[in-house]
Write an enzyme that holds these catalytic residues in place. Sequence first.
Site, PDB file in Angstrom:
ATOM      1  N   HIS A   1       1.235 -16.174   1.747  1.00 13.86           N
ATOM      2  CA  HIS A   1       0.114 -15.675   2.888  1.00 13.86           C
ATOM      3  C   HIS A   1      -0.747 -16.331   3.191  1.00 13.86           C
ATOM      4  CE1 HIS A   1      -0.743 -12.281   5.410  1.00 13.86           C
ATOM      5  NE2 HIS A   1      -1.791 -12.131   4.755  1.00 13.86           N
TER       6      HIS A   1
ATOM      7  N   ASP B   1      -8.628 -10.771   6.433  1.00 13.43           N
ATOM      8  CA  ASP B   1      -7.087 -10.913   6.801  1.00 13.43           C
ATOM      9  C   ASP B   1      -6.655 -10.447   8.492  1.00 13.43           C
ATOM     10  OD1 ASP B   1      -4.279 -11.617   6.972  1.00 13.43           O
ATOM     11  OD2 ASP B   1      -3.759 -10.036   5.204  1.00 13.43           O
TER      12      ASP B   1
ATOM     13  N   CYS C   1       1.316 -15.429   9.785  1.00 13.43           N
ATOM     14  CA  CYS C   1      -0.163 -15.451   9.238  1.00 13.43           C
ATOM     15  C   CYS C   1      -1.020 -16.684   9.266  1.00 13.43           C
ATOM     16  CB  CYS C   1      -0.067 -15.069   7.858  1.00 13.43           C
ATOM     17  SG  CYS C   1       1.257 -16.300   6.760  1.00 13.43           S
TER      18      CYS C   1
END
Length: 407
Positions: free
Chosen positions: A202, A218, A158
């Site tokens: 995250h 995202d 991520c």
Amino acid sequence: TWTRKPGLLQGPAEDVRSSDTPIVYEITLEPTQRPWLVALDVPLQAPANLHMSNDRALFARERIGDLRQYRARSVIRYELAGELAERDRKRALDLPNGFDPKTHALASQWRGAGQSDAAIVQSALALFEASFTYTLSPPLLGRNSVDEFLFDTKAGFCEHYSSAFVVLMRAAGIPARVVTGYQGGWWNALGNYLLVRQSDAHAWAEVWLHGRGWVRVDPTAAVNPARVEGRASADSEAQNWTPGSWLLGMRNRLDLINRLWTQSIVQFNALRQKSLLSPFGISEAEQEDLLLALGSAIAVILLLATAWVLHSGTAQRVDALDASWNRLRARLGRRGLVSRTAEGPFDFMARTRHRIEEPDVQQRLEQLVHAYVTLRYAVIEPDPAAVSAFAKAVGEFHLPRAVRVRD
């Protein structure tokens, strides 16, 4: 390297608008040795004795070295910073000179084609979705790390995706910033609370779009939706490190015991200690009285809490896959094919391969052994349909009396 500029800790928080009814909730935060505190996105104000940064992150003036409990109010649908101050716009477009020329060229190509800001965002997400891989063991990157990630390695987690996405956006003239936090968690149905661990950490991105303010994006979801979907359900990827549903249930109950300990013991402050024995006519309890009463109360509370938690809820389910495998082992054992305690399925099969004289029976047995090993060890959680099929195959497998088993 991404850093938070000190100026973000001063000044008013970004304006937030929402028609939603605020969510009021309580958080118990374990010591982190960091000043930052967690909250649902986005908090409306700082709780008592805490502070809010310009970008609405909560923080304390000192590192969190002990357990903290606080209440907060948040909205989850909102418009954040509908108007962007020139100082904040400049900060959200800043990039170091002399790095990642290929990335700048790609962003310029998108902008030169007349794409809107929203269209450029979609172009970046489509790029990730087309040919990138999510991995927790990515290749090392060099000086032009974003160029190497976007055009060479195309593999990362991520933080790689959020960083590369923000650099692309800034290079295209779109204000953007990296956002770090936690996503999802583990819902404890017994205690009716959400447990968030460091493994739920995250990284996202936010872009500022005219008329919409800061919009959450995202990029990781474009590459690996499973990483970011269903992260707070009983079957989420976050908790599937457990080898069976019974162990997950046990972990659920043990964490509830930990929560009861925190609420009943750790939060037992001095004021409550002094008034502990007031129902018994002791307004100012002495230390000896408190120790005796507290020791007895702790023993009773922990005994009752442990008994209730471990025996509440649905009964522990037997693992269906292992139950079928044990039935097969017992059936073979009755014919003299006994598996040893420290012997794996393949070792057992190799040792007994020549003891069954009929090739077709031996072949079916080897197929069952391979099926069990695949379901037990090749996947995190076996598919229920495959487990049922295995159980059915075990039920249909027999060693007829006519089949000879060598001694």
